[in-house]
Structures are given as structure tokens and as C-alpha cells.
Scaffold this motif. Structure first.
Motif, PDB file in Angstrom:
ATOM      1  N   ARG A  38     -87.348  50.468  59.935  1.00  0.00           N
ATOM      2  CA  ARG A  38     -86.442  51.560  59.579  1.00  0.00           C
ATOM      3  C   ARG A  38     -85.425  51.109  58.541  1.00  0.00           C
ATOM      4  O   ARG A  38     -85.080  51.853  57.629  1.00  0.00           O
ATOM      5  CB  ARG A  38     -85.723  52.070  60.834  1.00  0.00           C
ATOM      6  N   PHE A  39     -84.935  49.905  58.684  1.00  0.00           N
ATOM      7  CA  PHE A  39     -83.999  49.349  57.709  1.00  0.00           C
ATOM      8  C   PHE A  39     -84.631  49.341  56.314  1.00  0.00           C
ATOM      9  O   PHE A  39     -84.010  49.727  55.320  1.00  0.00           O
ATOM     10  CB  PHE A  39     -83.610  47.933  58.126  1.00  0.00           C
ATOM     11  N   SER A  40     -85.904  48.930  56.253  1.00  0.00           N
ATOM     12  CA  SER A  40     -86.603  48.821  54.969  1.00  0.00           C
ATOM     13  C   SER A  40     -86.820  50.163  54.289  1.00  0.00           C
ATOM     14  O   SER A  40     -87.034  50.216  53.081  1.00  0.00           O
ATOM     15  CB  SER A  40     -87.970  48.141  55.169  1.00  0.00           C
ATOM     16  N   ALA A  41     -86.771  51.235  55.083  1.00  0.00           N
ATOM     17  CA  ALA A  41     -86.912  52.561  54.478  1.00  0.00           C
ATOM     18  C   ALA A  41     -85.703  52.911  53.625  1.00  0.00           C
ATOM     19  O   ALA A  41     -85.788  53.754  52.731  1.00  0.00           O
ATOM     20  CB  ALA A  41     -87.114  53.611  55.572  1.00  0.00           C
ATOM     21  N   TRP A  42     -84.570  52.261  53.880  1.00  0.00           N
ATOM     22  CA  TRP A  42     -83.337  52.529  53.142  1.00  0.00           C
ATOM     23  C   TRP A  42     -82.966  51.388  52.207  1.00  0.00           C
ATOM     24  O   TRP A  42     -82.671  51.606  51.031  1.00  0.00           O
ATOM     25  CB  TRP A  42     -82.189  52.766  54.125  1.00  0.00           C
ATOM     26  N   LEU A  43     -82.957  50.173  52.740  1.00  0.00           N
ATOM     27  CA  LEU A  43     -82.525  49.012  51.965  1.00  0.00           C
ATOM     28  C   LEU A  43     -83.560  47.908  52.068  1.00  0.00           C
ATOM     29  O   LEU A  43     -84.229  47.758  53.090  1.00  0.00           O
ATOM     30  CB  LEU A  43     -81.186  48.471  52.481  1.00  0.00           C
ATOM     31  N   ALA A  63     -74.381  43.247  62.247  1.00  0.00           N
ATOM     32  CA  ALA A  63     -74.118  44.476  62.991  1.00  0.00           C
ATOM     33  C   ALA A  63     -74.467  45.706  62.165  1.00  0.00           C
ATOM     34  O   ALA A  63     -75.094  46.653  62.658  1.00  0.00           O
ATOM     35  CB  ALA A  63     -72.650  44.515  63.408  1.00  0.00           C
ATOM     36  N   VAL A  64     -74.081  45.717  60.884  1.00  0.00           N
ATOM     37  CA  VAL A  64     -74.353  46.856  60.011  1.00  0.00           C
ATOM     38  C   VAL A  64     -75.847  47.032  59.800  1.00  0.00           C
ATOM     39  O   VAL A  64     -76.376  48.156  59.873  1.00  0.00           O
ATOM     40  CB  VAL A  64     -73.638  46.683  58.655  1.00  0.00           C
ATOM     41  N   CYS A  65     -76.561  45.945  59.542  1.00  0.00           N
ATOM     42  CA  CYS A  65     -78.004  46.041  59.312  1.00  0.00           C
ATOM     43  C   CYS A  65     -78.714  46.554  60.569  1.00  0.00           C
ATOM     44  O   CYS A  65     -79.688  47.310  60.472  1.00  0.00           O
ATOM     45  CB  CYS A  65     -78.569  44.687  58.900  1.00  0.00           C
ATOM     46  N   ILE A 106     -78.209  50.315  60.591  1.00  0.00           N
ATOM     47  CA  ILE A 106     -79.076  50.972  59.601  1.00  0.00           C
ATOM     48  C   ILE A 106     -80.521  50.983  60.088  1.00  0.00           C
ATOM     49  O   ILE A 106     -81.287  51.915  59.805  1.00  0.00           O
ATOM     50  CB  ILE A 106     -78.953  50.266  58.232  1.00  0.00           C
ATOM     51  N   ASP A 107     -80.909  49.952  60.847  1.00  0.00           N
ATOM     52  CA  ASP A 107     -82.267  49.869  61.381  1.00  0.00           C
ATOM     53  C   ASP A 107     -82.539  50.951  62.422  1.00  0.00           C
ATOM     54  O   ASP A 107     -83.679  51.148  62.843  1.00  0.00           O
ATOM     55  CB  ASP A 107     -82.498  48.482  61.991  1.00  0.00           C
ATOM     56  N   GLN A 108     -81.486  51.668  62.844  1.00  0.00           N
ATOM     57  CA  GLN A 108     -81.655  52.775  63.784  1.00  0.00           C
ATOM     58  C   GLN A 108     -81.629  54.140  63.093  1.00  0.00           C
ATOM     59  O   GLN A 108     -81.797  55.165  63.738  1.00  0.00           O
ATOM     60  CB  GLN A 108     -80.537  52.730  64.847  1.00  0.00           C
ATOM     61  N   MET A 131     -70.593  51.814  61.405  1.00  0.00           N
ATOM     62  CA  MET A 131     -69.239  51.303  61.557  1.00  0.00           C
ATOM     63  C   MET A 131     -68.249  52.383  62.022  1.00  0.00           C
ATOM     64  O   MET A 131     -67.148  52.508  61.484  1.00  0.00           O
ATOM     65  CB  MET A 131     -68.763  50.676  60.247  1.00  0.00           C
ATOM     66  N   GLY A 132     -68.662  53.179  62.984  1.00  0.00           N
ATOM     67  CA  GLY A 132     -67.774  54.186  63.549  1.00  0.00           C
ATOM     68  C   GLY A 132     -67.639  55.456  62.736  1.00  0.00           C
ATOM     69  O   GLY A 132     -66.870  56.353  63.087  1.00  0.00           O
TER      70      GLY A 132
END
Length: 554
Positions: free
Chosen positions: A32-37, A154-156, A159-161, A176-177
Motif C-alpha cells: 500500500r505504501f508503494s502505491a503512493w510513495l 511511524a509515518v511510513c 501511509i502503508d494503511q 500524524m493526527g
């Protein structure tokens, strides 16, 4: 949204966005992360060596040395936002990369020759979602420079979700909230569409921050100092002319370059461009050589050194820090290239180019009046964007109409003969057609439209537009031919007086058309595809057993 690819091995991939079968399992945790970054990078700057890649996260992502060099900005500016990768309208085409400025931090260090060390945070993506990534970096960067690596992890993971960036969908992206609400553009979108509506959201999530667009910049804010020259700059972009944009910060340089590139929508920008280019770029020597004509590229830079090295370029735009003349933005002046001076050159558009079209004074007056009345920025941008869209549409519509006239008539397409060819594009015939079907029908601007078309024919954009339209028409022609075959009354009757060679040839051609259609290259209905498959089976069944075995191996 296009499927995009890049170069170089990375995380088990042969090409960016393509996972080899054996590597898919390994890549799954970050699917999922790779779909964005592709990755998040931390870059340090050395005064003598230039940029150096300090950290990449996820750690198993690999960049080649050339990619790492091209994606690590060297500016000390704390503004700016994002790094992107090859995409529609993002540097060259298809598999190449683009680097934009990123947030950075300077810390005093007497042991370093420069007096401080500098680090930058970089996002690498295959998507041209500049505005989204700017917002994302605005959230990540301050936190990262305080907490460092744990913050990135934490951020990655967040994004993976995220849900996949599916075209046409409005998504809520928690990080990040904060929840960023965006709409993913699709191919059927018009260049101008309304901001996404506020989604109903779960009580556990904060109120979303709604982004009007994931990719479009604030056009009016970018063009404030050059409003009087917008049409001249539009012409330079249309003609694919080499242009150097020198600005006081990476953010201004990159935003202005991206705004210029977007001027041609919906026409695809077919030239190279670098929103932020430095002397450390691997193609620095190629772009600064005087032994050949400047390439068709738009460069965004901050180093005044480029004025000296690129004095032979035909068009140089220098803008300074935003200044006001009374309550209006101060406009750069049009100047001859001979007025260029080394390093201390004043803001201006240095070019010998004379615009073919007259300036739209009513537009300029309306925008400046809106500024005085404190009209919302989005409204100003929408007005400017609409003007540029109408201008581009007025220019392209006559080309589209003439191109459509080159398509063979449907009645000339017969089932069992090779389809007729698309007639050649004859520039003189097109220019003659403008008298009765030219841009004057949809645009009030006067000027030398014929001269503009003549120069356009020599530009990369005409070649790119023509190739794309010819390819689309060729696919349409093949689709019509396939439909004609499938609508024929009786294939058995056709085969009665045909040799085995002719029947085999029909089978091979139908199979080829099916492969094209199933690859979404041909606009064909499902019923037509099913009938074509039936024809193939019928034709094969009429052949001797040995040929059937060849055409349908077990």
C-alpha cells in the motif's frame, strides 16, 4: 491516472511500479505504501562534494547513484516541498525522474567548512501529486527534524494503511493526527472540476483537511509577478522553447516551472523540464554546452551562476522576491537578451521573441481588480486557469477537426479487405482550412494565428500530439474493421472459395486484433470480441487436422 514506470532495480523490482513475480511476496508488507510513495530519503549537503544520500526508508528500497544524485536538492531554503518521479507532465516522459526542493534544516557546526550542516527530507513518488506531497511534507518535516528516524518509521507505517489511489475516488488519508481529504483525478475528468465535497467521517477521526486538488498548484499566486506576460509564456510553452527560470528560492523556481508546464492543459507537455536544477545535476554539462543549440527544456534554478553559463539561451525569466507596487504585485519587464548582465541581472523576461497573439487586457484588468478587492485566491486561479484552457482549446480544436477529416469513412471499411489508410496531414491544407474553421470561431484574441501554427508544426508538441492522435485513430480504424468482420453475414460462405493460407491468415489477424482489444488498445464491445473468438474457432475447425494442431497446440 496512468500506470508509470522508472528505471533501476529497487525493492525486488525490475522497473518502478512493476514487481517481478518472485519479489511480490517480499514487497507485500509495503504494497500500500508503494502505491503512493517509493521511499522517503534524508539528504545531507557537503559544500565540496554536493548532495549525499544519508538515509532511505523503507531501508530495502534501492536508488541508483544517478537517481540519488538527481533527487537530492542542494538548496538551503526551508520552503518548498516535494520530489516526484516520471509522470504525465513530470519531466520528460515515461521512465525518467524529476527532483523538486524539500524542507531542510541547518545546524551550526564549526567543524564543517560551511559553518553548519544541512539536511533535507525528500519524498520520492511516481505520482505527480505535488500539492498532496507538499501538504504531507509540511506535516512530516518539523516532526522529523525533532525526532529523526522513529518519526519516519511511524509515518511510513501510517501511509502503508492508506487505501489505494483509485482514479475518481475521494479518499481520507490519516497521518500524524491529521486527515487529508483528496480526490484522485481520472482520465474522464475535465481539467476544471469542483473541489471534493466534505465526506462524512467517523467520530474517531478529526475533521478532514480538504485539498482542492492533489496536483494543481495555486496558479495565480505562482504567476503574480508575470501576469502581463502570461500569454507570451503560454506561447513559449506551446512551442517547446528552451526557458530558464531563475528565482530566489527553490520553492518559487519549482512552483513557477510547474505552473508554466500546466499552462498547456489539456495538451500534453512533451518536452523535458526540471522544476529544480542544480550544478550537481548529472546533465549540467549537457545543458550548459555552447557547441549545440539549447535543448527543449524548462529549467528552474536559484543559482545566479546559470545566467552566465546559459546566456546563449533564447529565453530567460528572472523573478525576485514578491514585491508590491501600491496594492498590486510588481510585474517583471520584457527585456532584450542583450540586457543580461552577470549575476546581478534585474528581474525581467529576457527574450527577443515577439508574441503572435495580442494580450488579453480585459483578463489582466479583471485579475488585478480582483486582487484589489481581495477576491479569494482560488477564484483568481480558477479565472486564470479558465482563460488558459480556453486559449489552448481554441488553438487545438481546428487541429482536431482537420485530423478527424483524415479518417476514412466507415462505409469504406469492408470485412475481408485490408482497411484503408489514414490520409496524411498536409500542413498547407490545414492552414487553408483556418479561414473558415479557425480559432477565431472560439477565441476573441486577435493576432498572427497562422504564424503561431507554422512555428507549432516545428515543435515537439505538434509531433507528440500528432503521434498520439494518429495512434488513437489507427486503433479506431482497427476496431471498426474488426466490427465489420464480425458483422459479416456468414463466415462459412466466405471460406468456401478461400485457400488454407487465406483462412490461416484470417485466424492470425483476428487473434492479433483480440490481443490488442483485450489490452485495451482497441475500443471494441464485448459482444464483438465474443463473436471474433467464435469466428476463430469456426475457421480453425474448417482446416485439416495438422494445421489445427499448429494453430491450437495442446
Amino acid at each position: 491516472m496512468d500506470s508509470l514506470s522508472g528505471a533501476g532495480p529497487r525493492r525486488g523490482r525490475g522497473r518502478l511500479g512493476e514487481a517481478s513475480p518472485g519479489a511480490r511476496a517480499a514487497a507485500a508488507p509495503w504494497a500500500r505504501f508503494s502505491a503512493w510513495l517509493e521511499c522517503v530519503c534524508v539528504v545531507t549537503f557537503d559544500l565540496e562534494l554536493g548532495q549525499a544520500l544519508e538515509l532511505v526508508y523503507p531501508s530495502d528500497f534501492r536508488l541508483t547513484d544517478k537517481e540519488a544524485a538527481s533527487e537530492t536538492p542542494s538548496s538551503a531554503s526551508a520552503s518548498g516541498s516535494v520530489v516526484g518521479r516520471g509522470a504525465p507532465g513530470m519531466r520528460k516522459t515515461d521512465t525518467t525522474t524529476v527532483g523538486l526542493p524539500c524542507p531542510c534544516k541547518q545546524v551550526k557546526d564549526s567543524s564543517v567548512k560551511r559553518g553548519y550542516f544541512q539536511k533535507s527530507l525528500v519524498l520520492v513518488s511516481r505520482l505527480p501529486f505535488v500539492r498532496l506531497f507538499q501538504a504531507l511534507l509540511g506535516l512530516i518535516a518539523p516532526e522529523y527534524f525533532d525526532r529523526l528516524a522513529p518519526c519516519l518509521e511511524a509515518v511510513c507505517s501510517e501511509i502503508d494503511q492508506w487505501p489505494a489511489p483509485t482514479p475518481g475516488q475521494t479518499l481520507k488519508l490519516p497521518v500524524m493526527g491529521v486527515v487529508l481529504q483528496v480526490r484522485i483525478p481520472s482520465r474522464v475528468d475535465k481539467p476544471e472540476y469542483s473541489p471534493p465535497k466534505q465526506c462524512s467521517h467517523e467520530s474517531l477521526l478529526p475533521t478532514p483537511v480538504v485539498l482542492a486538488s492533489v496536483h494543481e498548484l495555486d496558479l495565480f499566486r505562482c504567476f503574480q509577478p508575470v501576469l502581463t506576460h502570461v500569454q507570451t509564456l503560454w506561447e513559449l510553452m506551446l512551442l517547446g522553447e528552451p526557458l530558464l527560470v531563475l528565482a530566489p528560492s527553490p520553492a518559487m523556481a519549482s512552483d513557477l516551472v510547474l505552473a508554466l508546464i500546466s499552462c498547456l492543459q489539456p495538451l500534453k507537455f512533451c518536452c523535458d523540464y526540471r522544476p529544480y536544477f542544480t550544478i550537481h545535476d548529472s546533465e549540467f554539462k549537457e545543458f550548459t554546452t555552447r557547441t549545440q543549440a539549447p535543448p527543449n527544456v524548462v529549467l528552474g534554478v536559484t543559482n545566479p551562476f546559470f545566467i552566465k553559463t546559459l546566456q546563449h539561451w533564447p529565453h530567460i525569466l528572472r523573478v525576485g522576491e514578491p514585491k508590491m507596487s501600491g496594492d498590486l504585485p510588481k510585474q517583471v519587464k520584457l527585456k532584450k537578451p542583450s540586457r543580461l548582465k552577470t549575476l546581478d541581472t534585474k528581474p525581467g523576461l529576457y527574450t527577443a521573441y515577439s508574441a503572435h497573439l495580442h494580450r488579453d487586457k480585459a483578463l489582466l484588468k479583471r485579475l488585478l481588480k480582483g486582487l484589489q478587492k481581495k477576491r479569494p485566491w482560488d477564484t483568481q486561479t480558477a479565472s486564470l486557469r479558465r482563460h488558459l484552457l480556453e486559449l489552448t482549446h481554441s488553438f487545438i480544436i481546428p487541429l482536431e477537426h482537420y485530423m478527424a477529416s483524415l479518417m476514412p469513412l466507415k462505409k469504406s471499411i469492408t470485412p475481408w479487405k485490408t482497411p484503408p489508410q489514414i490520409r496524411p496531414f498536409r500542413q498547407d491544407d490545414f492552414l487553408r482550412s483556418l479561414e473558415h474553421a479557425g480559432p477565431q470561431l472560439t477565441c476573441i484574441l486577435k493576432g498572427d494565428w497562422l504564424g503561431l501554427y507554422r512555428r507549432f508544426f516545428k515543435s515537439p508538441h505538434f509531433d507528440g500530439w500528432y503521434r498520439q492522435r494518429h495512434r488513437e485513430m489507427a486503433h479506431k480504424l482497427e476496431a471498426l474493421h474488426l466490427e465489420a468482420i464480425c458483422e459479416a453475414q456468414n463466415i462459412e460462405t466466405w471460406m468456401k472459395d478461400k485457400s488454407e493460407v487465406e483462412v490461416v491468415d484470417l485466424v492470425l489477424k483476428l487473434r492479433e486484433k483480440l490481443v490488442q482489444a483485450q489490452g485495451h488498445q482497441l475500443p471494441v464491445k464485448e459482444a464483438t470480441l465474443q463473436r471474433a473468438q467464435l469466428y476463430i474457432e469456426t475457421a480453425i475447425g474448417s482446416l485439416p487436422k495438422d494445421l489445427q494442431a499448429v494453430l491450437c497446440p495442446p
